[in-house]
Design a protein around this motif. Structure first.
Motif, PDB file in Angstrom:
ATOM      1  N   ILE B   9      -2.206  -2.693   4.539  1.00  0.00           N
ATOM      2  CA  ILE B   9      -1.378  -3.472   3.621  1.00  0.00           C
ATOM      3  C   ILE B   9      -0.519  -4.451   4.411  1.00  0.00           C
ATOM      4  O   ILE B   9      -0.318  -5.591   4.013  1.00  0.00           O
ATOM      5  CB  ILE B   9      -0.490  -2.534   2.772  1.00  0.00           C
ATOM      6  N   PHE B  10      -0.065  -3.996   5.577  1.00  0.00           N
ATOM      7  CA  PHE B  10       0.769  -4.837   6.438  1.00  0.00           C
ATOM      8  C   PHE B  10       0.047  -6.142   6.792  1.00  0.00           C
ATOM      9  O   PHE B  10       0.590  -7.234   6.610  1.00  0.00           O
ATOM     10  CB  PHE B  10       1.123  -4.046   7.703  1.00  0.00           C
ATOM     11  N   ILE B  11      -1.206  -6.023   7.256  1.00  0.00           N
ATOM     12  CA  ILE B  11      -1.969  -7.210   7.657  1.00  0.00           C
ATOM     13  C   ILE B  11      -2.245  -8.110   6.444  1.00  0.00           C
ATOM     14  O   ILE B  11      -2.061  -9.330   6.499  1.00  0.00           O
ATOM     15  CB  ILE B  11      -3.298  -6.796   8.324  1.00  0.00           C
ATOM     16  N   ARG B  36      13.406  -5.826  -1.485  1.00  0.00           N
ATOM     17  CA  ARG B  36      13.251  -4.949  -2.642  1.00  0.00           C
ATOM     18  C   ARG B  36      12.457  -5.633  -3.766  1.00  0.00           C
ATOM     19  O   ARG B  36      11.571  -5.041  -4.369  1.00  0.00           O
ATOM     20  CB  ARG B  36      14.625  -4.498  -3.146  1.00  0.00           C
ATOM     21  N   ALA B  39       8.909  -5.641  -2.868  1.00  0.00           N
ATOM     22  CA  ALA B  39       8.361  -4.283  -2.947  1.00  0.00           C
ATOM     23  C   ALA B  39       8.051  -3.917  -4.392  1.00  0.00           C
ATOM     24  O   ALA B  39       7.028  -3.305  -4.690  1.00  0.00           O
ATOM     25  CB  ALA B  39       9.338  -3.281  -2.339  1.00  0.00           C
ATOM     26  N   ILE B  40       8.947  -4.335  -5.313  1.00  0.00           N
ATOM     27  CA  ILE B  40       8.742  -3.999  -6.719  1.00  0.00           C
ATOM     28  C   ILE B  40       7.575  -4.791  -7.306  1.00  0.00           C
ATOM     29  O   ILE B  40       6.743  -4.252  -8.025  1.00  0.00           O
ATOM     30  CB  ILE B  40      10.043  -4.209  -7.526  1.00  0.00           C
ATOM     31  N   LEU B  42       4.936  -5.979  -5.770  1.00  0.00           N
ATOM     32  CA  LEU B  42       3.642  -5.532  -5.236  1.00  0.00           C
ATOM     33  C   LEU B  42       3.469  -4.012  -5.280  1.00  0.00           C
ATOM     34  O   LEU B  42       2.399  -3.491  -4.991  1.00  0.00           O
ATOM     35  CB  LEU B  42       3.487  -6.003  -3.785  1.00  0.00           C
ATOM     36  N   GLU B  43       4.567  -3.313  -5.630  1.00  0.00           N
ATOM     37  CA  GLU B  43       4.573  -1.851  -5.642  1.00  0.00           C
ATOM     38  C   GLU B  43       4.151  -1.257  -4.301  1.00  0.00           C
ATOM     39  O   GLU B  43       3.312  -0.362  -4.225  1.00  0.00           O
ATOM     40  CB  GLU B  43       3.671  -1.316  -6.760  1.00  0.00           C
ATOM     41  N   VAL B  44       4.693  -1.799  -3.240  1.00  0.00           N
ATOM     42  CA  VAL B  44       4.407  -1.222  -1.921  1.00  0.00           C
ATOM     43  C   VAL B  44       5.714  -0.774  -1.264  1.00  0.00           C
ATOM     44  O   VAL B  44       6.803  -1.087  -1.732  1.00  0.00           O
ATOM     45  CB  VAL B  44       3.675  -2.214  -0.985  1.00  0.00           C
ATOM     46  N   ASN B  45       5.559  -0.034  -0.189  1.00  0.00           N
ATOM     47  CA  ASN B  45       6.694   0.527   0.519  1.00  0.00           C
ATOM     48  C   ASN B  45       7.619  -0.578   1.065  1.00  0.00           C
ATOM     49  O   ASN B  45       7.145  -1.497   1.728  1.00  0.00           O
ATOM     50  CB  ASN B  45       6.155   1.366   1.680  1.00  0.00           C
ATOM     51  N   PRO B  46       8.920  -0.508   0.772  1.00  0.00           N
ATOM     52  CA  PRO B  46       9.846  -1.542   1.247  1.00  0.00           C
ATOM     53  C   PRO B  46       9.821  -1.696   2.772  1.00  0.00           C
ATOM     54  O   PRO B  46      10.030  -2.800   3.280  1.00  0.00           O
ATOM     55  CB  PRO B  46      11.213  -1.035   0.780  1.00  0.00           C
ATOM     56  N   ASN B  47       9.566  -0.596   3.481  1.00  0.00           N
ATOM     57  CA  ASN B  47       9.510  -0.682   4.953  1.00  0.00           C
ATOM     58  C   ASN B  47       8.382  -1.602   5.420  1.00  0.00           C
ATOM     59  O   ASN B  47       8.506  -2.288   6.433  1.00  0.00           O
ATOM     60  CB  ASN B  47       9.299   0.700   5.573  1.00  0.00           C
ATOM     61  N   THR B  48       7.269  -1.597   4.680  1.00  0.00           N
ATOM     62  CA  THR B  48       6.148  -2.469   5.032  1.00  0.00           C
ATOM     63  C   THR B  48       6.565  -3.930   4.906  1.00  0.00           C
ATOM     64  O   THR B  48       6.300  -4.746   5.786  1.00  0.00           O
ATOM     65  CB  THR B  48       4.941  -2.200   4.107  1.00  0.00           C
ATOM     66  N   LYS B  50       9.528  -5.109   5.065  1.00  0.00           N
ATOM     67  CA  LYS B  50      10.510  -5.395   6.102  1.00  0.00           C
ATOM     68  C   LYS B  50       9.794  -5.731   7.412  1.00  0.00           C
ATOM     69  O   LYS B  50      10.152  -6.685   8.104  1.00  0.00           O
ATOM     70  CB  LYS B  50      11.407  -4.169   6.285  1.00  0.00           C
ATOM     71  N   ARG B  51       8.784  -4.946   7.740  1.00  0.00           N
ATOM     72  CA  ARG B  51       8.035  -5.183   8.981  1.00  0.00           C
ATOM     73  C   ARG B  51       7.328  -6.542   8.928  1.00  0.00           C
ATOM     74  O   ARG B  51       7.314  -7.283   9.905  1.00  0.00           O
ATOM     75  CB  ARG B  51       7.011  -4.056   9.195  1.00  0.00           C
TER      76      ARG B  51
END
Lengths: 226, 119
Positions: B9-11, B36, B39-40, B42-48, B50-51
Motif C-alpha cells: 500500500i505504501f508504494i 487523518r 487515512a479516512i 482511503l481507509e488505510v493505516n494513518p502510519n502508512t 505518514k510514511r
C-alpha cells in the motif's frame, strides 16, 4: 516502543492454549489478530486485557486504560440504548457520551430503542460503540464484524481511524481479514501454541505479493494439527 | 484511487500522489489532505500515510508547514526535475528488459508504432 512483552504459557484445565510463545505489542500500531477457530485469539485478547489472571513480565498499560470488547457481550434487555450509555458514562472514567451519540446517529440507531428490540448486527454495533467511546490506550476488539452490513463496516473502520493517535494501540481479532487488512500495520498470526508470528502487513504484500487474507490461507493450509 | 490488496500500500500510495503532482492535477503550493483525512478517505493505516508523506518530503516534492499541514512543493522547476528523474528511472528499467529480451531497434519502432494509438 514496546508496551507488552512476554513469553506466555497459559492453559485452561483441559487445554494448553499457549506454550512458551513470544508476544510483543508496540505502541501506536493497529494489529490484526488472526488464526483458525480455537487457536486462542479470544484467549490472547483476554490475557492482554487482564481479564484472565496472568502475571506479565512487561505490561505497561493500566487496567483503566484498556477498553475490551468481548465477542459475546449482552446487556439487560429492558434497558434503552441511552440508559446503557448513561450507565457507562457514570461507571467508567473517560467515557465520551459525545462520541457515542455522534456515531449512534451515523449508524442510524435511535437512542430510545430497547436493547431487546435490537437485531444481532445492531447489538454488535452497540458493543463496538461502547468499546470505542471509552478513551483508552489499548483497545482489544474481538470479532466486530459478523452480522454487520457493508456500509456499517465502513463506518467501523472510519471510527478506528478517527480514534487513532500515536498513543493508542488497537488489536482486532477477526476472520474477515480483507475488511481490515488495509487498516492494520501488523498482522499477528497464531500458527500453533508455540508460535505467534508478527509481520508488517506491507511486508507480506511486498515480499510475496499476496494480500494478508491470501497469505493466511497459504500458510494455514500447511499447518497441521488443528 | 483503487488499492490492489496484493501489493504494498505504501508504494501504491506514494506513486499515486507522485503521479497527481507530476501530471499537474495537484498544483504547486496546493494543500494536501491531512494524514487523518487521507487515512479516512482511503481507509488505510494513518502510519502508512505518514510514511508516504515523509518520503515525498525527503524527495522535495511536498513540504510540511508546522501548523497548516502538508503542501505540494512551490517550485515548478523542482517538480519537473523530479518528474524527469522518475521517468528516466522507469525507462532505464524498461530498456533493461528490452536488452534482456534482445529486442532490435526495428522491433521497438514497430511495437511503439502499434501501441501509439493507445497512448
Amino acid at each position: 516502543m514496546e508496551i507488552i512483552k512476554d513469553t506466555i504459557t497459559f492453559m485452561y484445565p483441559d487445554k494448553l492454549v499457549f506454550n512458551d510463545v513470544d508476544v510483543t505489542i508496540n505502541k501506536g500500531e493497529i494489529y490484526l489478530l488472526i488464526g483458525r477457530n480455537g487457536t486462542g485469539k479470544s484467549t490472547l485478547l483476554r490475557l492482554l486485557g487482564k481479564i484472565e489472571p496472568y502475571k506479565f513480565k512487561k505490561h505497561l498499560i493500566a487496567e483503566k486504560d484498556i477498553s475490551y470488547m468481548p465477542s459475546d457481550l449482552s446487556y439487560y434487555p429492558y434497558m434503552r440504548i441511552i440508559d446503557l450509555l448513561k450507565f457507562y458514562h457514570d461507571t467508567h472514567q473517560n467515557f465520551s457520551l459525545e462520541f457515542a451519540h455522534t456515531y449512534l446517529e451515523e449508524f442510524q440507531l435511535k437512542p430510545n430503542k430497547m436493547i431487546k428490540k435490537l437485531s444481532l448486527g445492531e447489538q454488535k454495533i452497540l458493543n463496538y460503540l461502547i468499546c470505542l467511546s471509552k478513551e483508552a490506550k489499548l483497545y482489544l476488539i474481538d470479532e466486530p464484524f459478523p452480522y454487520v452490513d457493508l456500509l456499517n463496516d465502513e463506518i467501523f473502520r472510519k471510527m478506528i481511524i478517527n480514534k487513532y493517535d500515536e498513543e493508542k494501540t488497537f488489536i482486532i481479532a477477526t476472520h474477515q481479514i480483507n475488511e481490515f487488512e488495509k487498516l492494520a500495520s501488523y498482522c499477528l498470526l497464531i500458527k500453533s501454541p508455540e508460535t505467534i508470528e508478527c509481520i508488517p502487513t506491507d511486508e507480506i504484500r511486498n515480499s510475496v505479493s499476496l494480500s494478508v487474507e491470501d497469505y493466511f490461507k497459504e500458510v494455514m493450509r500447511d499447518v497441521k494439527g488443528y | 484511487m483503487q488499492i490492489d490488496p496484493n501489493k504494498s500500500i505504501f508504494i501504491q500510495l506514494a506513486d499515486f500522489i507522485r503521479f497527481e503532482i507530476y501530471s499537474g492535477k495537484r498544483k504547486p503550493n496546493s494543500r494536501l489532505e491531512s494524514i487523518r483525512e487521507m487515512a479516512i478517505i482511503l481507509e488505510v493505516n494513518p502510519n502508512t500515510i505518514k510514511r508516504v508523506y515523509q518520503v515525498l518530503e525527503e524527495e522535495g516534492l511536498i513540504y510540511c508547514h508546522s501548523t497548516l499541514g502538508y503542501f505540494v512543493c512551490d517550485s515548478e522547476a523542482k517538480i519537473k526535475e523530479n518528474k524527469q528523474k522518475y521517468v528516466t528511472e522507469q525507462l532505464k528499467s524498461f530498456i533493461t528488459i528490452l536488452k534482456n529480451c534482445n529486442v532490435s531497434k526495428e522491433e521497438i519502432k514497430q511495437i511503439l508504432g502499434d501501441i501509439h494509438g493507445d497512448y
